[in-house]
Enzyme design. Structure first.
Site, PDB file in Angstrom:
ATOM      1  N   GLU A 126       0.846  -1.194   0.000  1.00  0.00           N
ATOM      2  CA  GLU A 126       0.000   0.000   0.000  1.00  0.00           C
ATOM      3  C   GLU A 126       0.882   1.245   0.000  1.00  0.00           C
ATOM      4  O   GLU A 126       2.034   1.194   0.445  1.00  0.00           O
ATOM      5  CB  GLU A 126      -0.938   0.017   1.213  1.00  0.00           C
ATOM      6  CG  GLU A 126      -0.254  -0.120   2.549  1.00  0.00           C
ATOM      7  CD  GLU A 126      -1.248  -0.324   3.680  1.00  0.00           C
ATOM      8  OE1 GLU A 126      -2.235   0.438   3.741  1.00  0.00           O
ATOM      9  OE2 GLU A 126      -1.031  -1.226   4.499  1.00  0.00           O
ATOM     10  N   LYS A 128       2.621   4.714   1.046  1.00  0.00           N
ATOM     11  CA  LYS A 128       2.988   5.292   2.347  1.00  0.00           C
ATOM     12  C   LYS A 128       2.530   6.746   2.362  1.00  0.00           C
ATOM     13  O   LYS A 128       3.140   7.617   1.753  1.00  0.00           O
ATOM     14  CB  LYS A 128       4.497   5.207   2.579  1.00  0.00           C
ATOM     15  CG  LYS A 128       4.928   5.683   3.962  1.00  0.00           C
ATOM     16  CD  LYS A 128       6.431   5.520   4.166  1.00  0.00           C
ATOM     17  CE  LYS A 128       6.833   5.937   5.571  1.00  0.00           C
ATOM     18  NZ  LYS A 128       6.522   7.359   5.841  1.00  0.00           N
ATOM     19  N   ASP A 130       1.705  10.522   3.633  1.00  0.00           N
ATOM     20  CA  ASP A 130       2.499  11.497   4.366  1.00  0.00           C
ATOM     21  C   ASP A 130       1.567  12.309   5.258  1.00  0.00           C
ATOM     22  O   ASP A 130       1.042  13.350   4.869  1.00  0.00           O
ATOM     23  CB  ASP A 130       3.239  12.411   3.387  1.00  0.00           C
ATOM     24  CG  ASP A 130       4.422  13.102   4.041  1.00  0.00           C
ATOM     25  OD1 ASP A 130       4.770  12.723   5.169  1.00  0.00           O
ATOM     26  OD2 ASP A 130       5.001  14.003   3.415  1.00  0.00           O
ATOM     27  N   TYR A 238      -4.063   1.328   8.434  1.00  0.00           N
ATOM     28  CA  TYR A 238      -3.034   0.435   7.884  1.00  0.00           C
ATOM     29  C   TYR A 238      -2.702  -0.738   8.801  1.00  0.00           C
ATOM     30  O   TYR A 238      -1.937  -1.632   8.408  1.00  0.00           O
ATOM     31  CB  TYR A 238      -1.768   1.219   7.562  1.00  0.00           C
ATOM     32  CG  TYR A 238      -1.129   1.933   8.736  1.00  0.00           C
ATOM     33  CD1 TYR A 238      -0.543   1.241   9.792  1.00  0.00           C
ATOM     34  CD2 TYR A 238      -1.122   3.326   8.787  1.00  0.00           C
ATOM     35  CE1 TYR A 238       0.039   1.903  10.867  1.00  0.00           C
ATOM     36  CE2 TYR A 238      -0.546   3.997   9.867  1.00  0.00           C
ATOM     37  CZ  TYR A 238       0.033   3.284  10.895  1.00  0.00           C
ATOM     38  OH  TYR A 238       0.607   3.927  11.963  1.00  0.00           O
ATOM     39  N   LYS A 327      11.114   3.870   0.166  1.00  0.00           N
ATOM     40  CA  LYS A 327      10.951   5.300  -0.106  1.00  0.00           C
ATOM     41  C   LYS A 327      11.207   5.615  -1.577  1.00  0.00           C
ATOM     42  O   LYS A 327      12.044   4.990  -2.233  1.00  0.00           O
ATOM     43  CB  LYS A 327      11.922   6.115   0.755  1.00  0.00           C
ATOM     44  CG  LYS A 327      11.633   6.070   2.249  1.00  0.00           C
ATOM     45  CD  LYS A 327      10.391   6.850   2.603  1.00  0.00           C
ATOM     46  CE  LYS A 327      10.305   7.137   4.093  1.00  0.00           C
ATOM     47  NZ  LYS A 327      11.222   8.156   4.562  1.00  0.00           N
ATOM     48  N   CYS A 421      19.191  46.422 -16.974  1.00  0.00           N
ATOM     49  CA  CYS A 421      18.905  45.112 -17.561  1.00  0.00           C
ATOM     50  C   CYS A 421      20.211  44.356 -17.797  1.00  0.00           C
ATOM     51  O   CYS A 421      21.141  44.896 -18.410  1.00  0.00           O
ATOM     52  CB  CYS A 421      18.152  45.291 -18.877  1.00  0.00           C
ATOM     53  SG  CYS A 421      17.933  43.742 -19.794  1.00  0.00           S
ATOM     54  N   CYS A 424      20.496  44.146 -22.002  1.00  0.00           N
ATOM     55  CA  CYS A 424      20.672  45.298 -22.889  1.00  0.00           C
ATOM     56  C   CYS A 424      21.149  46.557 -22.169  1.00  0.00           C
ATOM     57  O   CYS A 424      21.477  47.552 -22.813  1.00  0.00           O
ATOM     58  CB  CYS A 424      19.364  45.592 -23.630  1.00  0.00           C
ATOM     59  SG  CYS A 424      18.063  46.275 -22.573  1.00  0.00           S
ATOM     60  N   CYS A 451      12.360  45.411 -17.616  1.00  0.00           N
ATOM     61  CA  CYS A 451      13.309  46.154 -18.440  1.00  0.00           C
ATOM     62  C   CYS A 451      12.518  47.032 -19.389  1.00  0.00           C
ATOM     63  O   CYS A 451      11.565  46.566 -20.039  1.00  0.00           O
ATOM     64  CB  CYS A 451      14.187  45.170 -19.218  1.00  0.00           C
ATOM     65  SG  CYS A 451      15.052  45.919 -20.620  1.00  0.00           S
ATOM     66  N   CYS A 457      15.818  45.200 -26.540  1.00  0.00           N
ATOM     67  CA  CYS A 457      16.452  44.196 -25.683  1.00  0.00           C
ATOM     68  C   CYS A 457      16.400  42.842 -26.387  1.00  0.00           C
ATOM     69  O   CYS A 457      15.314  42.343 -26.707  1.00  0.00           O
ATOM     70  CB  CYS A 457      15.721  44.127 -24.339  1.00  0.00           C
ATOM     71  SG  CYS A 457      16.369  42.883 -23.223  1.00  0.00           S
TER      72      CYS A 457
END
Length: 795
Positions: A126, A128, A130, A238, A327, A421, A424, A451, A457
């Site tokens: 099954e 795991k 969290d 579980y 894991k 910038c 440019c 910018c 640019c």
């Protein structure tokens, strides 16, 4: 110093660190390091204690589980200790676990075959989850106590809180359960529930949670059960602990199936497999579906299925020999922030990017991570040189989740936005947010820095063209990022219009091009010359105008000419177009450079020829009303009711503008301050002229209250919002979206109470879960195909 003394010092240091982490994780619900870092420290301590058994002490983290119970709750002593599981991080770890199990059961398993193959052990499998481990005690079928795991021996009494978790039965169903039954499980929060909770927290100005595990733990350990009751918590059982006055089935899977028959929720992914090969296949399958699950998991739990085999194998100091948690590769890791650099996007947005000391996260080496904007940098309290927690989930760009401030070096440096910038050299300016309400205008700083160099640019030019040629825009096949960069760097393309002037002899000189590839690219450019209006609008890259807004503009206003000249106030008559977006659209088309590029793109000889242009959509004909128009002017003290009275009394905008003080006194129950405010508004320079200009455009577009109403040819799904999730097999989701939109539906990316229907294919995850939580109708792909076929649309 002897080796033993050195080991003793390191062991003491590790125990101190792990105890601190346990306290933050289990008691404060504020972990400061990712699980992978904790596991590394724990394994190092295990190894040192194995080398120096004389240094093992009863209070070592390796001899117990978790942390101490919080003093705010009563204590519960577990008669059967709640132990944690050993971990398998590599496939070899799992193979070793299976080998140890078979060796421990050698006298009970049948003999192997002549070719040396040993007997296989049956396992339960099954995911795991969290969340937070809990114990639920039932006496004569009634829930009498709930407790946290705590340190494995003593937990916290959270009985009042577990009673508020909706899927925990207060009384067992059916029959056959023991007189005393302790159910053990995980209380968790689904991804959809977590997102909804954080949204509510943010709207209320309260603290948001870092992840669903923290949210579940924090919610279950509230002193006020009403707060717990308001949180979207769930239980998944579980296992079991204390059992008296009856018996349970003789297998792990059988016990969980019995739980299910008694109304206790268990994992839908529960499965029985044969041998370690079955475990490996299950691990691979769940891993492939991990991102589509409705909840977060960090691995898979394998248990020897037969209970008598479990008893034979027994326990080590802190974990059973008959179970293991395999894991997944860590999604969170610790690393060092080496620097913060700034990238320039197609709209000129200057965005911070974290440059990291390379680290493996979820099986991928990560050296860069997104920081979104400077507000995020400030929220994190980030400084160059910090140790940070990086998270990577699926294909999502890695993110900096948290700063480990206790590891900040003395020479850490703050992050500053460049004044010029980086591409440019033009000035970088912070955007401003303008809010307009009832005659008042407030200006605040936005989160984005831009910018000002525009297409001067190179970064903006390249990104603008990459967006322009993308699949959902002009869809010019073969014009990838590298080719666009070559075209810009060589000066062949200085605006999107230059793409349509490219010649054969120019393209074939590019790196990687031969005769066939050159001709294919020129053919692809030629094939894009007849885009729909919606595609063209989207391709222009107007800030804050995505694909859906582009489709709305094209459908509602019908022509590029109307969209180009539309005033912001007129645009706000379109659904989902707010004031800020309206001004972005208007300002884009008012820009002289943008007008020039669009004119070049529409050049009769070399440019594009727009398709699907027409009239203003019937649903927007005469959509404006005079009271609504007055209300939209945001005149102080003139709300909807006052606007209705003014419209009724004077009948026209000009009449309202010309009305003097005596005229306004004749308006039934119009407050004096409202009348004064109206006169001051229209006497102020420019306001009357602006209002008349907006009215004139509404009249020109056929949206004016005096315009002719049109009967909309009803599309069958008009006004409905649909959501697509999971994998569709007969067609792509993009095609399905186009079909639904052709029938008048809006296809959204998230589920809400206003969603009409969710189409869920295999692998549907959190969207499907949220639809079920909100009781939104769900349709499978077969149902969608039948629906489309009913309207004459085939796959």
């Amino acid at each position: 110093m002897t080796d033993t003394q050195t080991a003793a010092q390191r062991i003491a240091q590790l125990r101190s660190e792990l105890d601190a982490h346990n306290h933050r994780y289990y008691v404060l619900d504020e972990p400061s390091v990712p699980d992978a870092e904790y596991d590394r420290l724990f394994r190092e301590l295990q190894a040192l204690e194995a080398e120096h058994p004389e240094l093992v002490s009863i209070d070592s983290p390796t001899q117990r589980v978790g942390g101490a119970a919080a003093s705010a709750f009563g204590e519960v002593r577990h008669e059967v200790p709640m132990l944690s599981l050993g971990n398998a991080f590599l496939e070899q770890d799992l193979l070793d676990f299976d080998r140890r199990v078979r060796e421990g059961l050698a006298d009970l398993l049948p003999a192997g075959d002549l070719f040396g193959g040993g007997a296989e052990v049956e396992y339960s499998c099954e995911p795991k989850l969290d969340g937070l481990a809990v114990s639920l005690l039932y006496e004569n079928g009634q829930l009498v106590r709930g407790a946290t795991r705590g340190d494995g021996t003593t937990g916290e009494d959270i009985s009042a809180n577990v009673r508020t978790v909706r899927n925990i039965p207060l009384r067992l169903q059916g029959e056959g359960w023991p007189a005393v039954l302790e159910v053990r499980g995980e209380v968790f929060m689904s991804k959809a529930g977590f997102e909804a909770l954080n949204q509510r927290q943010a709207e209320a100005g309260a603290k948001t949670f870092a992840n669903p595990r923290n949210a579940a733990a924090g919610s279950l350990r509230q002193l006020d059960p009403k707060i717990t009751a308001s949180r979207p918590l769930e239980l998944c059982a579980y296992g079991f602990g204390r059992v008296e006055g009856g018996s349970l089935p003789d297998t792990q899977v059988g016990i969980l199936e019995a739980f299910k028959s008694w109304g206790v929720p268990v994992s839908r992914e529960l499965k029985r497999v044969q041998g370690v090969g079955g475990c490996q296949a299950y691990y691979a399958d769940i891993g492939a579906r991990r991102d589509s699950l409705a909840y977060e998991i960090d691995g898979v739990v394998f248990k020897v299925n037969r209970i008598d085999f479990q008893r034979e194998l027994g326990f080590r100091a802190r974990e059973p020999r008959w179970a293991v948690a395999h894991k997944f590769p860590a999604r969170e890791e610790l690393t060092e922030l080496l620097d913060v650099e700034f990238q320039v996007g197609r709209t000129g947005a200057v965005t911070p990017v974290a440059r990291l000391k390379p680290v493996q996260v979820a099986g991928v080496t990560v050296s860069n991570a997104t920081l979104h904007n400077m507000d995020e940098v400030a929220r994190l309290g980030l400084m160059i040189g910090d140790t940070v927690i990086i998270r990577r989930a699926g294909d999502v760009i890695p993110q900096v989740m948290q700063v480990v401030t206790e590891r900040r070096p003395a020479d850490a440096r703050p992050v500053h936005v460049p004044e010029h910038c980086p591409v440019c050299g033009s000035l970088v300016e912070r955007t401003q947010l303008v809010k307009r309400a009832k005659g008042r205008e407030s200006v605040s700083e936005g989160a984005i820095y831009r910018c000002v160099g525009r297409l001067f640019c190179q970064a903006q030019l390249k990104q603008s063209i990459i967006h322009f040629v993308s699949r959902r825009a002009m869809d010019i096949d073969g014009l990838g990022d590298k080719i666009v960069e070559q075209l810009v760097d060589k000066g062949l393309v200085k605006s999107p219009a230059d793409l349509y002037r490219l010649r054969y002899e120019q393209v074939i000189e590019l790196e990687g091009f031969a005769e066939l590839s050159t001709q294919n690219l020129l053919n692809a450019i030629a094939d894009s010359r007849k885009p729909s209006l919606a595609r063209f609008i989207y391709a222009l890259g107007i800030p804050d105008v995505g694909e859906e807004t582009a489709k709305l503009l094209a459908r509602a206003l019908g022509s590029l000419q109307r969209i180009q000249k539309a005033l912001p106030e007129v645009l706000t008559y379109l659904p989902d177009v707010g004031g800020e977006v309206a001004y972005e659209i208007h300002n884009f088309f008012a820009d002289e450079h943008n007008r020039k590029v669009i004119a070049e793109l529409l050049d009769a000889e070399h440019g594009v020829h727009l398709q699907e242009e027409g009239e203003v959509a019937a649903e927007f004909a005469a959509c404006a009303t005079l009271p609504g128009f007055i209300d939209k002017l945001n005149i102080p003290f003139i709300a909807a009711t006052g606007a209705e009275k003014l419209a009724s009394r004077f009948g026209s905008l000009e009449g309202i503008i010309r009305a003097d003080w005596l005229d306004l006194r004749q308006v039934d129950r119009l407050p004096e301050r409202a009348a004064k405010s109206l006169r001051e508004f229209f006497d102020a320079a420019g306001n009357a002229e602006r209002a008349l200009a907006i009215e004139a455009q509404l009249r020109e577009f056929g949206m004016h209250w005096a315009s002719e109403k049109k009967v909309a040819e009803g599309l069958p799904l008009a006004g409905q919002t649909w959501v697509l999730t999971g994998t569709l097999e007969a067609m792509s989701r993009d095609v399905a979206k186009e079909h639904l939109e052709s029938l008048g539906a809006k296809v959204a990316g998230s589920v809400s109470a206003k969603t009409h229907c969710v189409v869920a294919g295999p692998g549907a995850g959190s969207k499907l879960t949220k639809a079920q939580e909100l009781s939104v109708p769900v349709m499978d792909e077969e149902g969608l195909l039948k629906l489309l076929a009913g309207y004459g649309i085939g796959a």
